[in-house]
Write an enzyme that holds these catalytic residues in place. Structure first.
Site, PDB file in Angstrom:
ATOM      1  N   HIS A 143      -9.078   3.617  46.845  1.00  0.00           N
ATOM      2  CA  HIS A 143     -10.444   3.161  46.556  1.00  0.00           C
ATOM      3  C   HIS A 143     -11.293   3.045  47.816  1.00  0.00           C
ATOM      4  O   HIS A 143     -12.329   2.386  47.807  1.00  0.00           O
ATOM      5  CB  HIS A 143     -10.411   1.795  45.878  1.00  0.00           C
ATOM      6  CG  HIS A 143      -9.519   1.732  44.694  1.00  0.00           C
ATOM      7  ND1 HIS A 143      -9.644   2.602  43.640  1.00  0.00           N
ATOM      8  CD2 HIS A 143      -8.476   0.919  44.378  1.00  0.00           C
ATOM      9  CE1 HIS A 143      -8.720   2.318  42.735  1.00  0.00           C
ATOM     10  NE2 HIS A 143      -7.993   1.306  43.164  1.00  0.00           N
ATOM     11  N   HIS A 164      -8.901   4.208  38.548  1.00  0.00           N
ATOM     12  CA  HIS A 164      -7.515   4.604  38.781  1.00  0.00           C
ATOM     13  C   HIS A 164      -7.222   5.940  38.126  1.00  0.00           C
ATOM     14  O   HIS A 164      -6.110   6.238  37.759  1.00  0.00           O
ATOM     15  CB  HIS A 164      -6.546   3.555  38.233  1.00  0.00           C
ATOM     16  CG  HIS A 164      -6.709   2.238  38.880  1.00  0.00           C
ATOM     17  ND1 HIS A 164      -7.564   1.288  38.408  1.00  0.00           N
ATOM     18  CD2 HIS A 164      -6.159   1.734  40.012  1.00  0.00           C
ATOM     19  CE1 HIS A 164      -7.517   0.230  39.212  1.00  0.00           C
ATOM     20  NE2 HIS A 164      -6.690   0.471  40.186  1.00  0.00           N
TER      21      HIS A 164
END
Lengths: 328, 328
Positions: free
Chosen positions: B57, B219
């Protein structure tokens, strides 16, 4: 990949410039009918800096307009030089009587159009100088260039010449500082996937699932050598070795290092490359004074990276550290 | 796309953390044997802030460690929660006796592991509180979550709770400020291309050349609805309309707006989306106090974006504007 998050391909640049302006209204204004952003509050008496080129390299160059860096940026169509009349418009906007430095990346169209704009400005008695950035060591001449191309190293020219101008130096000194950066900055890039110009049917080149393209430029032009994919440490090693052979570095030399993403590369990969670059430089006894990891000079959604080394001296270090409004 | 600029897939996180540390040695230190970065100079007596989660991320969360934001970030494997012992290690590193706030994105694994770490720290008499960020309006429950997921809005929690702690407020006040941000921040995302986890054979989902995925998480999990690609203005309009129905905004309300790239999206596209978002908010009489366009909470090389709105009041505005070491 053909999909893009855009509206009509012919409107990408004007809509993007509008979006850049709307996000930065505290810092920027936009010139009506041109794809130009200008610092909202120009410093009277300061040498003005402008840059520009084709769009598709964001954040270059509009992202570098602010106190301590550029005074205006002129955006052409995607991968296409801005027109002389647009550049001339920017020159007139930013000149406050102390002259204007144009920072031009070495591409034939850019060099020609910026020169024509300077001639137009000369008729208004505006003093204009230009410097040509040619940091890309991958090619000597290319489809778009005579001599080496200007790529990510241009951002160091913006920062350091911008700081020199902010100090109140005259045009001659700002030019010589910019030239000093240009002489000491070298870049080489690699791609694992190409980009596609909005509205075009095809990507600018194609690679198989096992190929990488070394020596890429920033306009989607293919590179100098197609190689098989390998571990990024080996790729970084090859690039750093070439950069070192171009710069007169010895033990205890200090450099600024830039690991620049081409637009579609996750930060994770850039940081992994940065780790290896630091290790290799340390092995040579070269100190990394400052590191830049991120997207500075992109090529739309191209997946890849470039590595830039700038050889520093005390003067360049001070200017690199000088305060600026831009997050760099 | 299968190619990545990495070495061995099993080393991506540790090599990345090393690269982050090497690029930011003025600001960060690294904890031996853990994928944790900590502020080099912790402020004595200040409530400490930590965050973390799976890797992939970036810049979240290591990129937000610095004065005025986080004191430490704990990185798990790609898209995998960090272990309780690693989180516990970070808590011990940053506590200076005034307590620790953990900012946790709402994923089942993260919530469980951060809670276990807090219990371990409680045995050392370290006061630990946690807030759970759940800004993603796309799904109520998902494969990875009970309740809404925590996504890009988390960055506003880091910034604003970080500023509250920097002011010298006590743990109770820092918690309540963080909760206030969480209550007022909403996000929704879209993707045009998925990502692939290093070492995995396949992308996390697949889309045809004409499809987009609305309501994606961070994700690589598929979203809530597959739609035909259309102009980005229409996509932004759908997202903003949903966000507005979630927030109690009226004319003259002020918001912070974030257009977040998912990792593989060129800045050009984010700025085009920003233009439309500004236009739509202006039509509703809502003032955009501050705009963030760039990559803040990514999903490897996923191509797509998310839009976040944070409803502001005078207290939140002041904290949002507070000085920080992080380029935001």
């Amino acid at each position: 990949m053909k999909k893009k998050l855009i509206n009509k391909p012919e409107n990408v640049v004007s809509e993007m410039i509008e979006g850049i302006y709307l996000a930065n209204q505290d810092r920027l204004r936009k010139i009506d009918n041109f794809n130009i952003v200008v610092r909202k509050e120009l410093s009277a008496g300061k040498v003005a800096l402008i840059s520009g080129g084709g769009s598709g390299h964001e954040p270059a160059h509009a992202g570098y307009v602010g106190r301590g860096m550029l005074d205006a940026a002129v955006s052409g169509a995607v991968f296409t030089s801005p027109t002389p009349d647009a550049i001339y418009e920017a020159i007139k906007e930013v000149d406050s009587g102390s002259g204007v430095l144009m920072v031009v990346k070495n591409y034939t169209g850019d060099v020609m159009n910026f020169e024509m704009a300077a001639e137009m400005a000369a008729m208004d008695d505006i003093e204009v100088e230009q410097v040509i950035v040619n940091d890309d060591i991958a090619v000597e001449d290319s489809l778009y260039t005579t001599g080496r191309r200007g790529v990510a190293g241009t951002v160091f020219v913006h920062k350091i010449a911008g700081a020199e101008a902010e100090k109140g130096s005259d045009l001659k000194k700002v030019v010589s500082t910019a030239e000093k950066v240009i002489k000491n900055v070298k870049t080489k890039g690699v791609a694992i996937n190409p980009c596609r110009v909005p509205g075009a049917e095809k990507s600018t080149f194609s690679l198989s699932e096992k190929e990488i393209e070394m020596g890429i430029g920033i306009h989607g032009e293919p590179g100098t050598e197609r190689q098989e994919i390998r571990e990024v440490d080996q790729i970084v090693e090859a690039i750093i070795s070439e950069l070192l052979s171009e710069l007169d570095l010895r033990e205890e030399s200090e450099v600024a290092l830039m690991i620049n993403g081409m637009g579609g590369t996750p930060l994770m990969e850039l940081y992994i490359a940065n780790r290896k670059a630091h290790q290799l430089l340390e092995e040579q006894g070269i100190a990394v004074y400052k590191t830049y990891v991120g997207e500075y000079m992109t090529s739309l959604e191209m997946a890849g990276l470039s590595v830039t080394l700038l050889k520093l001296d005390p003067e360049l270090k001070e200017l690199l550290d000088a305060e600026t409004e831009i997050n760099l």
